[in-house]
Design a protein around this motif. Structure first.
Motif, PDB file in Angstrom:
ATOM      1  N   ILE B  78      30.377  36.102  32.519  1.00 34.34           N
ATOM      2  CA  ILE B  78      31.614  36.511  32.234  1.00 34.34           C
ATOM      3  C   ILE B  78      31.419  37.768  31.331  1.00 34.34           C
ATOM      4  O   ILE B  78      31.112  37.663  30.249  1.00 34.34           O
ATOM      5  CB  ILE B  78      32.625  35.537  31.755  1.00 34.34           C
ATOM      6  CG1 ILE B  78      32.427  34.183  32.469  1.00 34.34           C
ATOM      7  CG2 ILE B  78      34.102  36.136  31.731  1.00 34.34           C
ATOM      8  CD1 ILE B  78      33.192  33.172  31.690  1.00 34.34           C
ATOM      9  N   GLY B  80      33.012  41.470  29.335  1.00 27.73           N
ATOM     10  CA  GLY B  80      34.211  41.949  29.192  1.00 27.73           C
ATOM     11  C   GLY B  80      34.219  42.769  27.799  1.00 27.73           C
ATOM     12  O   GLY B  80      33.186  42.664  27.099  1.00 27.73           O
ATOM     13  N   LEU B 104      41.204  33.631  31.724  1.00 24.40           N
ATOM     14  CA  LEU B 104      39.850  34.088  32.339  1.00 24.40           C
ATOM     15  C   LEU B 104      39.956  34.564  33.841  1.00 24.40           C
ATOM     16  O   LEU B 104      39.319  35.559  34.321  1.00 24.40           O
ATOM     17  CB  LEU B 104      38.818  33.030  32.331  1.00 24.40           C
ATOM     18  CG  LEU B 104      38.156  32.702  30.881  1.00 24.40           C
ATOM     19  CD1 LEU B 104      37.319  31.398  30.906  1.00 24.40           C
ATOM     20  CD2 LEU B 104      37.417  33.848  30.343  1.00 24.40           C
ATOM     21  N   SER B 105      40.651  33.599  34.718  1.00 25.78           N
ATOM     22  CA  SER B 105      40.580  33.817  35.978  1.00 25.78           C
ATOM     23  C   SER B 105      41.470  34.902  36.574  1.00 25.78           C
ATOM     24  O   SER B 105      41.022  35.829  37.200  1.00 25.78           O
ATOM     25  CB  SER B 105      41.188  32.571  36.710  1.00 25.78           C
ATOM     26  OG  SER B 105      41.471  32.887  38.311  1.00 25.78           O
ATOM     27  N   ALA B 108      39.572  38.340  35.376  1.00 27.63           N
ATOM     28  CA  ALA B 108      38.343  38.328  36.398  1.00 27.63           C
ATOM     29  C   ALA B 108      38.823  38.878  38.108  1.00 27.63           C
ATOM     30  O   ALA B 108      37.975  39.496  38.457  1.00 27.63           O
ATOM     31  CB  ALA B 108      37.588  36.987  36.294  1.00 27.63           C
ATOM     32  N   GLY B 111      39.479  42.284  37.597  1.00 31.47           N
ATOM     33  CA  GLY B 111      38.211  43.021  37.609  1.00 31.47           C
ATOM     34  C   GLY B 111      37.979  44.164  36.573  1.00 31.47           C
ATOM     35  O   GLY B 111      36.677  44.776  36.603  1.00 31.47           O
ATOM     36  N   LEU B 114      37.830  42.315  32.423  1.00 33.36           N
ATOM     37  CA  LEU B 114      36.775  41.301  32.453  1.00 33.36           C
ATOM     38  C   LEU B 114      36.444  41.105  33.975  1.00 33.36           C
ATOM     39  O   LEU B 114      37.183  41.231  35.049  1.00 33.36           O
ATOM     40  CB  LEU B 114      37.598  39.978  32.099  1.00 33.36           C
ATOM     41  CG  LEU B 114      36.738  38.847  31.546  1.00 33.36           C
ATOM     42  CD1 LEU B 114      36.513  39.291  29.903  1.00 33.36           C
ATOM     43  CD2 LEU B 114      37.324  37.713  31.796  1.00 33.36           C
ATOM     44  N   TRP B 115      35.166  41.134  34.037  1.00 29.64           N
ATOM     45  CA  TRP B 115      34.423  40.817  35.513  1.00 29.64           C
ATOM     46  C   TRP B 115      33.335  40.073  35.342  1.00 29.64           C
ATOM     47  O   TRP B 115      32.739  39.812  34.444  1.00 29.64           O
ATOM     48  CB  TRP B 115      34.107  42.253  35.803  1.00 29.64           C
ATOM     49  CG  TRP B 115      32.866  43.019  35.188  1.00 29.64           C
ATOM     50  CD1 TRP B 115      31.544  42.931  35.388  1.00 29.64           C
ATOM     51  CD2 TRP B 115      33.041  43.798  33.933  1.00 29.64           C
ATOM     52  NE1 TRP B 115      31.020  43.645  34.500  1.00 29.64           N
ATOM     53  CE2 TRP B 115      31.688  44.192  33.469  1.00 29.64           C
ATOM     54  CE3 TRP B 115      34.161  44.147  33.134  1.00 29.64           C
ATOM     55  CZ2 TRP B 115      31.575  45.020  32.459  1.00 29.64           C
ATOM     56  CZ3 TRP B 115      34.183  44.749  31.907  1.00 29.64           C
ATOM     57  CH2 TRP B 115      32.766  45.266  31.553  1.00 29.64           C
ATOM     58  N   LEU B 116      32.975  39.656  36.869  1.00 22.76           N
ATOM     59  CA  LEU B 116      32.014  38.622  36.898  1.00 22.76           C
ATOM     60  C   LEU B 116      30.907  39.068  37.309  1.00 22.76           C
ATOM     61  O   LEU B 116      30.769  40.066  38.178  1.00 22.76           O
ATOM     62  CB  LEU B 116      32.354  37.416  37.548  1.00 22.76           C
ATOM     63  CG  LEU B 116      33.541  36.453  37.177  1.00 22.76           C
ATOM     64  CD1 LEU B 116      33.746  35.475  38.395  1.00 22.76           C
ATOM     65  CD2 LEU B 116      33.179  35.893  35.984  1.00 22.76           C
ATOM     66  N   GLU B 124      28.500  32.265  41.967  1.00 26.27           N
ATOM     67  CA  GLU B 124      29.527  32.663  41.225  1.00 26.27           C
ATOM     68  C   GLU B 124      30.830  31.744  41.367  1.00 26.27           C
ATOM     69  O   GLU B 124      31.689  31.735  40.345  1.00 26.27           O
ATOM     70  CB  GLU B 124      29.982  34.075  41.858  1.00 26.27           C
ATOM     71  CG  GLU B 124      31.191  34.549  41.110  1.00 26.27           C
ATOM     72  CD  GLU B 124      31.443  36.228  41.584  1.00 26.27           C
ATOM     73  OE1 GLU B 124      30.473  37.035  41.747  1.00 26.27           O
ATOM     74  OE2 GLU B 124      32.403  36.705  41.707  1.00 26.27           O
ATOM     75  N   ASN B 131      36.873  26.383  36.476  1.00 29.84           N
ATOM     76  CA  ASN B 131      37.784  27.225  35.898  1.00 29.84           C
ATOM     77  C   ASN B 131      38.684  26.540  34.697  1.00 29.84           C
ATOM     78  O   ASN B 131      38.684  27.104  33.715  1.00 29.84           O
ATOM     79  CB  ASN B 131      38.497  28.136  36.807  1.00 29.84           C
ATOM     80  CG  ASN B 131      39.034  29.389  36.147  1.00 29.84           C
ATOM     81  OD1 ASN B 131      40.101  29.163  35.445  1.00 29.84           O
ATOM     82  ND2 ASN B 131      38.436  30.262  35.861  1.00 29.84           N
TER      83      ASN B 131
END
Lengths: 373, 146
Positions: B78, B80, B104-105, B108, B111, B114-116, B124, B131
């Motif tokens: 995660i 950011g 978080l969700s 993400a 994107g 915050l991105w994965l 992933e 979550n």
């Protein structure tokens, strides 16, 4: 004999079709008083002592010795005799038609089953319904239409795959157990979205011809793997992103809680589907063409489904925060469309299916409008 | 005193997770090795800080600084900017949880903030499978100075 009173006891069996005849064994037992005990020498592997891990005794903990071996070909007896038990002769066949491991298996299936059992939730208990507050009319109508769509489509992931359960060889019981949890998850999803639509001054919205067509095609898939591609790789993958969008666009904590919990469930289903197709494609690469044909059609219907007002506009209204911000909502939808396509193609990659050249989902949301112009 | 994103800060969250056992047991267990990557606000200068984390069941069993992500092999990372993490932790400190679109969700999903990162979509997807556990773990930061 005995102290339990049975109503009209004298009438029990008075019109029975068959006459009770004690077995030779029971007569002998009654006469001699000596048990046979022969069954004690007809066991599966003996002396097994599975040890629980820190999360209790899970399926992976009992995969010991011969009990841990999942055969490539299901038992020829085609019965529900437990894998690893002593199999007797002439068992009545249940006529299973899915008898090869690759036809239904996924290496993560036991893990996903246990996880599903551990992460069950209740729409009545775990959603903070009392915190639900009246929303502006446009937002409530949009949320109710979205809930109508989800109520309409969610249970297909219970109805459709469970049609194959009864055809799966029982040596692959872990798959059946996982599918049972998936059916339970989908029951809860149908229930929670219906409840949400009816809980805040709104109601159900408009059903969809194209959604129904999409469901019918899933229902009509010729094999479990073909259905898995259509249902779990594309359909549930798409709905998973919708749940994530739902969590993002939720106008209240109640809605956020609903979508987040559904998202967790859905990602297990997608995880099973992806891994199953990986197993199947590795064993039978020729299945790829069958999957491609299903996805060719499924992608086309998906694009049509999301080309009508009742599908596009509720999401844009929710994303934008109201009709007044519709343009902003459409812009956000465009951004998220790329993520939907990206994740779908990534899952295809993970399954071992090179979908990119045949995929008709545009990577650029605007192309949907240009094509129509 | 340890502060975000020190390993010790996460281990303090882990102790709270253990203490809040009933909440996490009700969510169900989670099993994942993942990482949190904090990117400095002015990018391009390097200096990312990465913490490797393991949730095993209902407990955070590991938190350690990571130099080589490939070697750590997390299910997902995660990522950011520092300011985004700070904003989330600030909201958690104030309200017990982040604002609706700052979870978080949600972050993400868009994107941008915050991105994965992950080597495999299947791995992933554990970010989504667990979550609520991940979010509740971070929400415990309300009781820990960042």
């Amino acid at each position: 004999m005995g102290s339990v009173h049975i109503k009209d006891e004298e009438r029990v069996g008075s019109e029975a079709k068959y006459k009770l005849e004690p077995s030779v064994y029971l007569q002998k037992l009654y006469e001699s008083g000596t048990p046979d005990l022969g069954w004690m020498n007809q066991m599966g592997e003996w002396g097994v002592r599975a040890k629980p891990g820190n999360l209790g005794l899970r399926l992976k903990d009992i995969e010991i010795g011969s009990y841990g071996v999942v055969p490539e070909h299901g038992g020829a007896h085609r019965s529900m005799a437990p894998r690893g038990a002593k199999i007797v002769e002439d068992l009545p066949s249940l006529g299973f038609t899915i008898n090869e491991k690759a036809e239904c298996w996924a290496d993560n299936v036991s893990e996903l089953y246990e996880e599903a059992v551990a992460r069950q939730w209740s729409s009545a208990r775990d959603i903070p319904w009392t915190e639900l507050k009246p929303l502006p009319d446009d937002l409530e109508r949009a949320m109710c239409q979205l809930c109508t769509f989800l109520t309409e489509v969610e249970f297909i992931a219970a109805d459709a795959p469970t049609r194959w359960m009864g055809q799966m060889n029982h040596d692959f019981f872990e798959v059946k157990m996982f599918l049972a949890t998936q059916a339970m998850d989908e029951a809860r999803h149908m229930d929670v979205f219906r409840k949400r639509a009816l809980a805040n001054g709104g109601g159900l919205g408009k059903a969809s011809y194209l959604s129904e067509l999409s469901l019918k095609r899933i229902f009509d898939c010729p094999t479990f793997s073909a259905q898995t591609g259509r249902l779990q790789l594309l359909g549930e993958g798409f709905v998973l992103t919708m749940f994530r969008q739902g969590e993002f666009l939720a106008p209240s904590r109640v809605d956020q809680e609903i979508f987040r919990r559904c998202m967790q469930d859905e990602s297990r289903h997608v995880g099973f589907g992806t891994m199953h197709l990986r197993t199947q494609l590795k064993a039978n690469p020729a299945v790829a063409e069958q999957l491609h044909e299903q996805l060719d059609d499924a992608e086309r219907i998906l694009l049509e489904t999301f080309s009508v007002p009742e599908a596009v506009e509720p999401m844009a209204i929710l994303m934008g925060g109201g009709i007044d911000h519709f343009d902003k909502g459409m812009e956000l939808q465009g951004q998220l469309w790329r993520r939907i396509v990206h994740e779908y193609l990534q899952r295809c990659d993970s399954a071992g299916l090179d979908r990119r050249p045949r995929c008709i989902l545009p990577t650029d949301f605007n192309k949907m409008f240009e094509a129509a112009a | 005193m340890a502060s975000f994103p020190d390993s010790q800060w996460f281990l303090t969250l882990g102790k709270l997770m253990h203490a809040e056992g009933e909440l996490f047991r009700r969510l169900g267990y989670a099993e994942t090795r993942f990482a949190v990557r904090v990117v400095p606000n002015n990018t391009g200068n390097g200096g990312d800080r990465i913490v490797g984390l393991v949730i095993d069941g209902y407990q955070l069993t590991e938190a350690k600084p990571i130099v080589d992500l490939n070697e750590y092999d997390p299910d997902f990372v995660i990522c950011g900017k520092r300011e985004i993490w700070d904003r989330m932790l600030g909201e958690i400190a104030e309200h017990g949880r982040p604002q609706l679109r700052h979870t978080l969700s949600s972050l993400a999903l868009v994107g941008e903030e915050l991105w994965l990162e992950s080597t495999d979509q299947l791995r992933e997807d554990k970010f989504y499978r667990f979550n609520q556990t991940l979010q509740e773990l971070l929400n415990l930061a309300a009781k820990v100075p960042a």
